[in-house]
Scaffold this active site. Structure first.
Site, PDB file in Angstrom:
ATOM      1  N   ASP A 130       0.892  -1.228  -0.073  1.00 33.73           N
ATOM      2  CA  ASP A 130      -0.008  -0.010  -0.096  1.00 33.73           C
ATOM      3  C   ASP A 130       0.929   1.062  -0.045  1.00 33.73           C
ATOM      4  OD1 ASP A 130      -2.147   1.940   0.777  1.00 33.73           O
ATOM      5  OD2 ASP A 130      -3.381  -0.093   0.811  1.00 33.73           O
TER       6      ASP A 130
ATOM      7  N   VAL B  87      -8.623  -3.244   0.770  1.00 32.83           N
ATOM      8  CA  VAL B  87      -7.875  -4.285   1.170  1.00 32.83           C
ATOM      9  C   VAL B  87      -6.557  -4.647   0.284  1.00 32.83           C
ATOM     10  CG1 VAL B  87      -9.733  -5.448   2.492  1.00 32.83           C
ATOM     11  CG2 VAL B  87      -9.352  -6.134   0.043  1.00 32.83           C
ATOM     12  N   LYS B  88      -6.700  -3.819  -0.823  1.00 35.00           N
ATOM     13  CA  LYS B  88      -5.628  -4.056  -1.964  1.00 35.00           C
ATOM     14  C   LYS B  88      -5.418  -5.604  -2.056  1.00 35.00           C
ATOM     15  CE  LYS B  88      -4.290   0.737  -2.071  1.00 35.00           C
ATOM     16  NZ  LYS B  88      -5.039   1.363  -0.973  1.00 35.00           N
ATOM     17  N   ARG B  89      -6.062  -6.629  -2.191  1.00 33.01           N
ATOM     18  CA  ARG B  89      -5.683  -7.827  -2.295  1.00 33.01           C
ATOM     19  C   ARG B  89      -5.496  -8.203  -3.745  1.00 33.01           C
ATOM     20  NH1 ARG B  89      -5.190  -7.020   2.748  1.00 33.01           N
ATOM     21  NH2 ARG B  89      -6.284  -8.101   4.348  1.00 33.01           N
TER      22      ARG B  89
END
Lengths: 315, 315
Positions: A108, B104-106
């Protein structure tokens, strides 16, 4: 931490890591039934089954593998009880002397990456005390956000003697869509590079100052389904240790792996997940062991994998 | 789900989303003290403080914001109790009628991305029953692994009437390191593209067949710190709704945002996190409200943000 991993690989003569990526399909019925009876046929029951399944496998492989790599997605799928099973798996693996690579693929922007880094490699301060949220030894990191997304992981790793594996070239069929794109950049002074090479070059750079036993705390993930990439990158990134997924279920073989290792047979660690934890569902292990002895099937599959790889790399 | 988001934005006349990214520093002492007294000065106490802090803010903003965006890293940092606070925040936001974007940037390879998609947008089947692990309405996704990493999220989103926001161009200073690299690819027939454009083109493609009210369920993240990118991409990706982080604390202003919106003043939603939830720590809100009335400070900061943006886009 990288020197501890290299030492553990040498001591066990096994450049392998077992992916603990449980699904309910891979867990034998008797384990699930007991867990559901104890906790209910729900998220808690599923998590209980995962813990029991993992513990039984860890017990049978901890003397022959240096490390395990739980894939957090497989736990996150079962919500909070699932993440409790993830933590229990880390703790039990540590009890058994194993190094834990948390396959979390986080990444991130700055302060948010720092929170992830604290979660998985570091600690969080509350009042005057420090608490360890998950406590893995390594974690995997996604590089798409660039240096200020990765740097907080490197900083925490340095501070806590931990390491990271940055995704460079992943093992999946469409990994090339972006990772293989050729870059046209004047700063390359005419040399053509592809994206994963540029990411790899950054991994080498991010690891500067953290080199122990020849390799840095900032390592890379390069899938064994792309051996030509492994060969090129092994030469291009002399201080970058490589985690190689894709062996077994994803189609890689021992012969494909040779190029990922250096001339001393070091510099890489090969992961297998379903091929080990789901060995009991496939022949020859299915007929030799069956579901009741799934843990022994895992051990045998792992012994066979180690033999295959060591033979290929002449170790 | 995208048409629900657009409708909620229209009803509240507020193209904004509040980032619920709590840190202990942003939580006033009286909230922390009460939580530590109740649960101890530990992970549980920190999680309790976060839940109380979020609830108080949600109560004061739920009538003026269409959506909230909890950043899971800020909860994962506090381990299992922290993730419990994440879930509690999602549930409470839903109770109050808000749409929840899980930041969540999965992103992973096929079956693993599927597990993440089930965790955050879908359900998991145990026996004959389905369980909802986290239950967000949208989640953010990292595209580095390509189509077979993103597709499982799209499939689950389609099945469950949910949506995703794919990282295209992030708001951080070093986002350009990889995302801005010029691509040299014969298939471009001489046209020069940069990586984030190519990723954006894929986002447009992944969303085909999911368009409602002019926009698809596969949306994009483009930071407001790069308005020139926003302007270009708004035209290039006509069906892609844009989540715009970076307003306030990261330096973006209302004027920068105009270019992210379409001619009807739709097509984008702007996020502010610290600028809203930490408003009580900064003037003018600090002197007007202070720590005791942090929730009212958040409301006022949000009203000011909405006014700033609506004025800039002529809404």
């Amino acid at each position: 931490m990288i020197e501890r991993l290299i030492k553990a690989i040498d001591e066990k003569n096994a450049p392998v890591v077992v992916g603990l990526d449980p699904t309910l399909e891979l867990i034998p019925d008797h384990i699930k039934e007991a867990a559901f009876k104890k906790c209910g046929e729900n998220l808690d029951g599923a998590a209980e089954a995962i813990i029991e399944f993992n513990k039984r496998i860890i017990d049978k492989i901890c003397d022959i593998t240096p490390a395990v790599k739980p894939q957090i997605a497989m736990y996150e799928r079962f919500g909070l009880p699932g993440l409790n099973a993830y933590k229990a798996t880390i703790d039990y693996s540590h009890e058994k002397g194993l190094i834990v690579i948390g396959d979390v693929k986080r990444g991130d922007i700055g302060s948010t990456s720092e929170a992830y880094a604290e979660a998985h490699l570091g600690s969080v301060k509350i009042g005057e005390k420090e608490f360890i949220p998950f406590g893995e030894d390594f974690c995997t990191v996604n590089p798409y956000l660039g240096t200020d997304g990765v740097k907080p992981f490197v900083d925490v790793a340095k501070r806590r003697d931990k390491g990271i594996f940055v995704l460079v070239k992943t093992s999946n069929p469409s990994s090339g869509e972006f990772q293989d794109r050729k870059l046209n950049d004047p700063s390359n002074s005419g040399d053509e590079t592809v994206l994963y090479e540029t990411v790899g070059d950054m991994v080498e750079k991010w690891g500067e100052g953290t080199i122990k036993d020849g390799y840095s705390e900032v390592a890379a993930v390069i899938g064994c389904t792309y051996p030509e990439v492994g060969e090129k990158m092994r030469k291009r990134l002399p201080h970058v240790f490589i985690l190689v997924p894709g062996y077994g279920a994803q189609g890689g073989t021992g012969e494909d792996l040779k190029v990922f290792f250096d001339e001393k047979g070091s510099g890489a660690i090969v992961n297998s997940s379903r091929g080990i934890i789901g060995a009991w569902k496939k022949d020859p292990y299915k007929s030799d062991f069956g579901g009741e002895r799934f843990d022994e099937a895992s051990r045998q599959a792992l012994l066979d994998m180690i033999e295959d790889i060591n033979k290929a790399i002449g170790r």
